[in-house]
Design an enzyme around this catalytic site. Structure first.
Site, PDB file in Angstrom:
ATOM      1  CE1 TYR A 250       7.820  -1.045   6.907  1.00 18.18           C
ATOM      2  CE2 TYR A 250       7.771   0.411   5.013  1.00 18.18           C
ATOM      3  CZ  TYR A 250       7.361  -0.755   5.637  1.00 18.18           C
ATOM      4  OH  TYR A 250       6.511  -1.621   4.978  1.00 18.18           O
TER       5      TYR A 250
ATOM      6  N   PRO B 291       5.378  10.642   0.272  1.00 14.60           N
ATOM      7  CG  PRO B 291       5.289   8.439  -0.433  1.00 14.60           C
ATOM      8  CD  PRO B 291       5.290   9.281   0.785  1.00 14.60           C
ATOM      9  NE  ARG B 292       2.677  16.369  -4.055  1.00 16.18           N
ATOM     10  CZ  ARG B 292       1.537  16.888  -3.601  1.00 16.18           C
ATOM     11  NH1 ARG B 292       1.329  17.001  -2.303  1.00 16.18           N
ATOM     12  NH2 ARG B 292       0.607  17.296  -4.439  1.00 16.18           N
TER      13      ARG B 292
ATOM     14  CG  ASN C  64      -0.765   2.345  -0.143  1.00 13.50           C
ATOM     15  OD1 ASN C  64      -0.383   2.047   0.983  1.00 13.50           O
ATOM     16  ND2 ASN C  64      -0.952   3.603  -0.554  1.00 13.50           N
TER      17      ASN C  64
ATOM     18  CB  VAL D 214      -7.605   1.968   2.701  1.00 16.35           C
ATOM     19  CG1 VAL D 214      -8.926   1.233   2.563  1.00 16.35           C
ATOM     20  CG2 VAL D 214      -7.025   2.255   1.322  1.00 16.35           C
ATOM     21  CB  SER D 215      -7.523   1.244   7.921  1.00 16.96           C
ATOM     22  OG  SER D 215      -6.241   1.804   8.012  1.00 16.96           O
TER      23      SER D 215
ATOM     24  NE  ARG E  33       7.459   7.692   4.653  1.00 17.85           N
ATOM     25  CZ  ARG E  33       6.133   7.666   4.504  1.00 17.85           C
ATOM     26  NH1 ARG E  33       5.386   8.627   4.974  1.00 17.85           N
ATOM     27  NH2 ARG E  33       5.545   6.681   3.869  1.00 17.85           N
TER      28      ARG E  33
HETATM   29  N1  NAD Z   1       0.135  -3.696   3.824  1.00 19.33           N
HETATM   30  C1  NAD Z   1       0.813  -3.021   2.944  1.00 19.33           C
HETATM   31  O1  NAD Z   1       0.251  -2.208   2.195  1.00 19.33           O
HETATM   32  C2  NAD Z   1       2.303  -3.235   2.782  1.00 19.33           C
HETATM   33  C3  NAD Z   1       2.980  -2.474   1.822  1.00 19.33           C
HETATM   34  C4  NAD Z   1       4.346  -2.667   1.677  1.00 19.33           C
HETATM   35  C5  NAD Z   1       5.012  -3.614   2.420  1.00 19.33           C
HETATM   36  N2  NAD Z   1       4.330  -4.348   3.348  1.00 19.33           N
HETATM   37  C6  NAD Z   1       5.091  -5.319   4.145  1.00 19.33           C
HETATM   38  O2  NAD Z   1       4.346  -6.513   4.316  1.00 19.33           O
HETATM   39  C7  NAD Z   1       4.580  -7.045   5.615  1.00 19.33           C
HETATM   40  C8  NAD Z   1       3.239  -7.246   6.325  1.00 19.33           C
HETATM   41  O3  NAD Z   1       2.568  -5.990   6.411  1.00 19.33           O
HETATM   42  P1  NAD Z   1       1.154  -5.841   7.106  1.00 19.33           P
HETATM   43  O4  NAD Z   1       0.435  -4.755   6.423  1.00 19.33           O
HETATM   44  O5  NAD Z   1       0.527  -7.181   7.236  1.00 19.33           O
HETATM   45  O6  NAD Z   1       1.608  -5.291   8.529  1.00 19.33           O
HETATM   46  P2  NAD Z   1       1.163  -5.748   9.990  1.00 19.33           P
HETATM   47  O7  NAD Z   1       1.745  -4.748  10.936  1.00 19.33           O
HETATM   48  O8  NAD Z   1      -0.302  -6.001  10.037  1.00 19.33           O
HETATM   49  O9  NAD Z   1       1.882  -7.141  10.155  1.00 19.33           O
HETATM   50  C9  NAD Z   1       3.214  -7.294  10.562  1.00 19.33           C
HETATM   51  C10 NAD Z   1       3.273  -8.482  11.490  1.00 19.33           C
HETATM   52  O10 NAD Z   1       4.640  -8.671  11.884  1.00 19.33           O
HETATM   53  C11 NAD Z   1       4.682  -8.852  13.295  1.00 19.33           C
HETATM   54  N3  NAD Z   1       6.015  -8.401  13.726  1.00 19.33           N
HETATM   55  C12 NAD Z   1       6.522  -7.147  13.694  1.00 19.33           C
HETATM   56  N4  NAD Z   1       7.785  -7.133  14.153  1.00 19.33           N
HETATM   57  C13 NAD Z   1       8.085  -8.421  14.456  1.00 19.33           C
HETATM   58  C14 NAD Z   1       9.232  -9.049  14.990  1.00 19.33           C
HETATM   59  N5  NAD Z   1      10.336  -8.364  15.290  1.00 19.33           N
HETATM   60  N6  NAD Z   1       9.193 -10.393  15.191  1.00 19.33           N
HETATM   61  C15 NAD Z   1       8.069 -11.112  14.911  1.00 19.33           C
HETATM   62  N7  NAD Z   1       6.965 -10.559  14.419  1.00 19.33           N
HETATM   63  C16 NAD Z   1       6.964  -9.229  14.187  1.00 19.33           C
HETATM   64  C17 NAD Z   1       3.539  -7.993  13.825  1.00 19.33           C
HETATM   65  O11 NAD Z   1       3.115  -8.366  15.131  1.00 19.33           O
HETATM   66  C18 NAD Z   1       2.477  -8.252  12.779  1.00 19.33           C
HETATM   67  O12 NAD Z   1       1.729  -9.413  13.068  1.00 19.33           O
HETATM   68  C19 NAD Z   1       5.489  -6.063   6.347  1.00 19.33           C
HETATM   69  O13 NAD Z   1       6.806  -6.549   6.281  1.00 19.33           O
HETATM   70  C20 NAD Z   1       5.357  -4.783   5.550  1.00 19.33           C
HETATM   71  O14 NAD Z   1       6.525  -4.022   5.591  1.00 19.33           O
HETATM   72  C21 NAD Z   1       2.990  -4.169   3.558  1.00 19.33           C
END
Ligand code: NAD
Length: 337
Positions: free
Chosen positions: A160, A289-290, A189, A203-204, A157
């Site tokens: 990330y 994570p727990r 989340n 969830v999904s 992990r």
């Molecule tokens: N969904 C959650 O619960 C959650 C929780 C914590 C953080 N986040 C953060 O929120 C952001 C969006 O998450 P999400 O759930 O929509 O994820 P997602 O994977 O659906 O969306 C990420 C988007 O970024 C694009 N992408 C990835 N790498 C790229 C790059 N190098 N250049 C251009 N585009 C790129 C992907 O194609 C995608 O469209 C992310 O940065 C993620 O780390 C999301």
């Protein structure tokens, strides 16, 4: 003297319609954010490399004249006239970010650097989608922003978690060194329509398994807890944070403090879908994570924000979305067969 000193004039700055770059706009959260900004009357340029994002998520936005998208990987520099930047680009689910972990790190580190440099050149405010993963497997519960976390820097992990931590450090330093107006959301989340069926998050996974009548797989004993925020609540938090006074440059937790065990979530999904799926238990993945629950006192105080959408409502609307998605893909399969 810094390379960006003297930057700071942006002739578009006083106009009410702002040109906003959403990096990662074709993804789950990004597509909802694009829609919200367009509904607010802004001009939106979505950039995305379509690694986990899908054109399908943007199709309903193509009717807006104020919407455009560019296929671009933020690991490469970009230059556009822009007033604000939201950086959401990064695969967010473990199977996706672990598929090419080096590119994941490059996305968070080089990608953030490229967008911060664009922000500095354009005098644009910039928002970073950070994550609760910066807290790792936390020893403090719930997690306030002041907690430094318990992250494994050398594991599956790490690309990330450490990439996102490094991005926060870059945001800190661009603010300190060049006066860039930065905003950092630590997102917990979140779920809702536009998630991928193969997203791999809990969830999904549960909804898709329940709708298909497959076994529902719980990793570990199901007693680990998560907090689940519905996407509309989160996007409201994003917009409020971006509009907050410039002095609010430190990270802000955004998430739903309501805490559920993973087993409880599985049972709710089975009840709401009326599925005959059985629950099966598999070993917990490394570094899972727990417990995770946001302390959202800062968001409440500074943004007057807290989630208002109940889990049952959010799950129903997400289930309805996945029903449509699965029906469409079954239809497409039938046409090909
Ligand atoms: N969904 C959650 O619960 C959650 C929780 C914590 C953080 N986040 C953060 O929120 C952001 C969006 O998450 P999400 O759930 O929509 O994820 P997602 O994977 O659906 O969306 C990420 C988007 O970024 C694009 N992408 C990835 N790498 C790229 C790059 N190098 N250049 C251009 N585009 C790129 C992907 O194609 C995608 O469209 C992310 O940065 C993620 O780390 C999301």
């Amino acid at each position: 003297m810094g390379a960006f000193q003297g930057a700071g004039r942006n002739p578009r700055q006083n106009q009410s319609k702002r040109r906003i770059l959403v990096a990662g706009g074709a993804g789950f959260l990004g597509s909802h954010l694009c829609e919200r900004l367009l509904n607010d009357g802004q001009e939106v340029i979505c950039i995305d490399n379509f690694s986990t994002g899908r054109l399908e998520n943007l199709r309903h936005l193509l009717r807006f004249d104020a919407f455009s998208f560019v296929r671009h990987d933020i690991v490469e520099p970009i230059d556009l006239p822009i007033d604000e930047i939201y950086n959401l680009a990064c695969p967010a689910s473990p199977p996706h970010y672990q598929a090419d972990p080096i590119h994941t790190t490059k996305t968070s580190v080089l990608g953030s650097l490229n967008l911060l440099e664009l922000a500095a050149r354009s005098n644009a405010r910039i928002f970073q989608a950070s994550t609760s993963e910066v807290y790792g497997d936390p020893h403090v519960h719930p997690q306030p922003e002041s907690y430094w976390g318990n992250v494994n820097p050398f594991g599956p992990r790490s690309c990330y978690d450490e990439g996102k931590r490094c991005a926060e450090a870059l945001f800190h330093d661009f603010h300190q060194q060049y006066g860039v107006q930065t905003k950092i959301a630590r997102i917990f989340n979140t779920y809702g329509p536009h998630m991928r069926a193969d997203d791999g998050r809990v969830v999904s996974n549960f909804i898709v398994q329940a709708l298909k009548g497959d076994d529902i797989t719980i990793y570990g004993d199901g007693a680990q807890t998560r907090s689940f925020c519905y996407v509309d609540d989160l996007i409201e938090g994003f917009v409020r944070l971006m509009r907050a006074p410039a002095s609010l440059d430190a990270p802000v937790n955004l998430g739903n403090p309501g805490e559920f065990t993973v087993a409880e979530l599985a049972e709710k999904v089975i009840a709401l879908t009326g599925s005959s799926s059985k629950i099966v238990y598999l070993p917990l993945p490394v570094d899972d994570p727990r417990q995770r629950r946001p302390d959202i006192s800062v968001a409440k105080r500074e943004l007057n924000w807290e989630p208002s959408i109940q889990l049952a409502y959010g799950l129903k609307s997400t289930i309805a979305y996945f029903e449509r998605l699965l029906a469409r893909s079954a239809g497409a399969f039938a046409e090909v067969a």
